[in-house]
Scaffold this motif. Structure first.
Motif, PDB file in Angstrom:
ATOM      1  N   ILE A 264       4.056  -8.552  -3.261  1.00 22.26           N
ATOM      2  CA  ILE A 264       3.266  -8.023  -2.684  1.00 22.26           C
ATOM      3  C   ILE A 264       3.877  -6.468  -2.120  1.00 22.26           C
ATOM      4  N   THR A 265       5.287  -6.234  -2.010  1.00 23.98           N
ATOM      5  CA  THR A 265       5.912  -4.930  -1.762  1.00 23.98           C
ATOM      6  C   THR A 265       5.959  -4.135  -2.997  1.00 23.98           C
ATOM      7  N   VAL A 266       6.206  -4.877  -4.252  1.00 21.44           N
ATOM      8  CA  VAL A 266       6.138  -3.980  -5.382  1.00 21.44           C
ATOM      9  C   VAL A 266       4.766  -3.049  -5.466  1.00 21.44           C
ATOM     10  N   GLY A 267       3.633  -4.216  -5.431  1.00 21.18           N
ATOM     11  CA  GLY A 267       2.361  -3.307  -5.414  1.00 21.18           C
ATOM     12  C   GLY A 267       2.085  -2.516  -4.372  1.00 21.18           C
ATOM     13  N   ASN A 268       2.660  -2.755  -3.301  1.00 22.59           N
ATOM     14  CA  ASN A 268       2.372  -1.610  -1.894  1.00 22.59           C
ATOM     15  C   ASN A 268       3.113  -0.493  -2.286  1.00 22.59           C
ATOM     16  N   ILE A 269       4.480  -0.219  -2.823  1.00 21.68           N
ATOM     17  CA  ILE A 269       5.102   0.877  -2.907  1.00 21.68           C
ATOM     18  C   ILE A 269       4.529   1.714  -4.088  1.00 21.68           C
ATOM     19  N   VAL A 270       4.123   1.024  -5.014  1.00 24.28           N
ATOM     20  CA  VAL A 270       3.673   1.594  -6.412  1.00 24.28           C
ATOM     21  C   VAL A 270       2.088   2.451  -5.887  1.00 24.28           C
ATOM     22  N   GLY A 271       1.395   1.665  -5.258  1.00 22.71           N
ATOM     23  CA  GLY A 271       0.073   1.992  -4.924  1.00 22.71           C
ATOM     24  C   GLY A 271       0.431   3.375  -3.751  1.00 22.71           C
ATOM     25  N   ALA A 272       1.284   3.060  -2.824  1.00 22.98           N
ATOM     26  CA  ALA A 272       1.337   4.144  -1.909  1.00 22.98           C
ATOM     27  C   ALA A 272       2.111   5.278  -2.470  1.00 22.98           C
ATOM     28  N   ASP A 273       2.793   5.386  -3.447  1.00 21.27           N
ATOM     29  CA  ASP A 273       3.236   6.584  -4.249  1.00 21.27           C
ATOM     30  C   ASP A 273       2.038   7.415  -4.869  1.00 21.27           C
ATOM     31  N   VAL A 274       1.033   6.444  -5.522  1.00 22.08           N
ATOM     32  CA  VAL A 274      -0.167   7.131  -5.949  1.00 22.08           C
ATOM     33  C   VAL A 274      -0.845   7.676  -4.975  1.00 22.08           C
ATOM     34  N   LEU A 275      -1.175   7.016  -3.909  1.00 22.59           N
ATOM     35  CA  LEU A 275      -2.001   7.558  -2.736  1.00 22.59           C
ATOM     36  C   LEU A 275      -1.195   8.762  -2.058  1.00 22.59           C
TER      37      LEU A 275
END
Length: 346
Positions: A264-275
């Motif tokens: 979940i952290t991997v997805g959250n960090i990748v998504g947060a960078d995009v956002l």
């Protein structure tokens, strides 16, 4: 002077914080960061409950719903900073949050838990992570050519970033639907028994309100602190404020590791960078054009690209389906060097 004056007049708030001693300013920053984190936590809990009811995979929830919740502080801080005439804070907070999320927070996650590498999500949203960062730097470079000596990320550029955000969310949703999540139904039912829809919406909107209030207070406190210390505002934004508003990502990472779901952290960090690149900076520059100080080309942009490129290289090095602890140590060392160089040399 009534409370409404402080809501609409940034100068009134600035005068209040100008009367604070330095320790009082630092305490105010810590308190507002706590409010930001608490508000974002409520938003995340509510958003996750709704997302699980839709049947989205957990890693996609991390890359979309959770990321929207955890980047809400950066978005509000940057938009408010733009309106209040602090472009260094607005742009520095978005770029600095990307650096803090990937270098510090994901670095710690990889060092502690060696999270799994999910090729399905990283071969899709992961390229958006790198592409959005490169595109942001390209826009800044274009701004130098258009406005030599005083480059700005214009409203038109901001609108493009926000439109790309819409494309990212739609594409990620379609990928999620095509992939499916066999465990989502059971998770949704469990979550539904624990949190009612009424409570879920109260958490979403209550958290949003708390984030707005806290971000409104954080900007003048951080600006006054920067002035007292003689540190450029963009440096403060890219370190202290960016780290503070990235606390929701850190909280999510710790809880995901504790519950045995580091993916979940991997997805959250990748998504947060995009956002952070498309939503935070895009929304701020759409509100008010953002000047790009020279320090971004010397320090912030190179550090951001180096950290994200390292992340991509680590994915390509995958042999056993997991990130390695030394990779987390490398990302942490890059973040530490980035912070140290700013305060020593800038």
């Amino acid at each position: 002077m009534n409370i409404w004056t402080y809501v609409v007049d940034e100068h009134a708030l600035a005068e209040v914080f100008a009367s604070f001693p330095l320790w009082g300013l630092l305490l105010a920053i810590v308190f507002t960061v706590f409010l930001l984190s608490k508000g974002a936590d409520w938003m995340i809990d509510g958003a996750v409950n709704i997302a699980l009811r839709t049947g989205l995979p957990k890693i996609v929830i991390g890359a979309t719903i959770l990321s929207i919740g955890t980047t809400a502080p950066e978005a509000f801080v940057s938009v408010m900073a733009a309106f209040m005439g602090n472009p260094g804070l607005a742009l520095g907070n978005g770029v600095g949050s990307i650096i803090a999320d990937t270098g510090l927070i994901f670095g710690l996650t990889a060092l502690i838990a060696a999270p799994p590498i999910n090729k399905w999500i990283l071969n899709r949203t992961g390229w958006w992570q790198l592409g959005s960062a490169v595109f942001l730097v390209a826009l800044a470079g274009l701004a130098v050519l258009i406005h030599p000596g005083k480059p700005i990320i214009s409203r038109e550029m901001g609108i493009v970033l926000v439109l790309l955000l819409g494309v990212y969310l739609v594409m990620t949703y379609r990928w999620a639907r095509s992939e499916g999540n066999p465990d989502a139904k059971a998770e949704s039912e469990d979550s539904g028994r624990e949190i009612s829809l009424i409570v879920t919406f109260l958490m979403l909107f209550g958290g949003l309100l708390l984030v707005i209030i806290a971000s409104r207070l954080l900007i003048p406190a951080a600006s006054e602190t920067a002035r007292r210390l003689g540190v450029p505002e963009d440096v403060i934004a890219a370190t202290m404020v960016a780290l503070g508003t990235s606390l929701p990502e850190l909280t999510t990472a710790i809880m995901a590791i504790k519950k045995g779901h580091p993916e979940i952290t991997v997805g959250n960090i990748v998504g947060a960078d995009v956002l952070n690149a498309l939503f935070v900076i895009g929304a701020a520059s759409t509100a008010v054009p953002l000047a790009v100080p020279p320090t971004f080309f010397r320090f912030h942009f190179p550090a951001m690209l180096l950290i994200i490129l390292s992340f991509r290289i680590f994915i390509g090095m995958d042999k056993n389906g997991r990130f390695r602890r030394w990779q987390g140590a490398w990302l942490l060392s890059l973040y530490a060097a980035y912070v140290t160089i700013q305060y020593v040399l800038v």
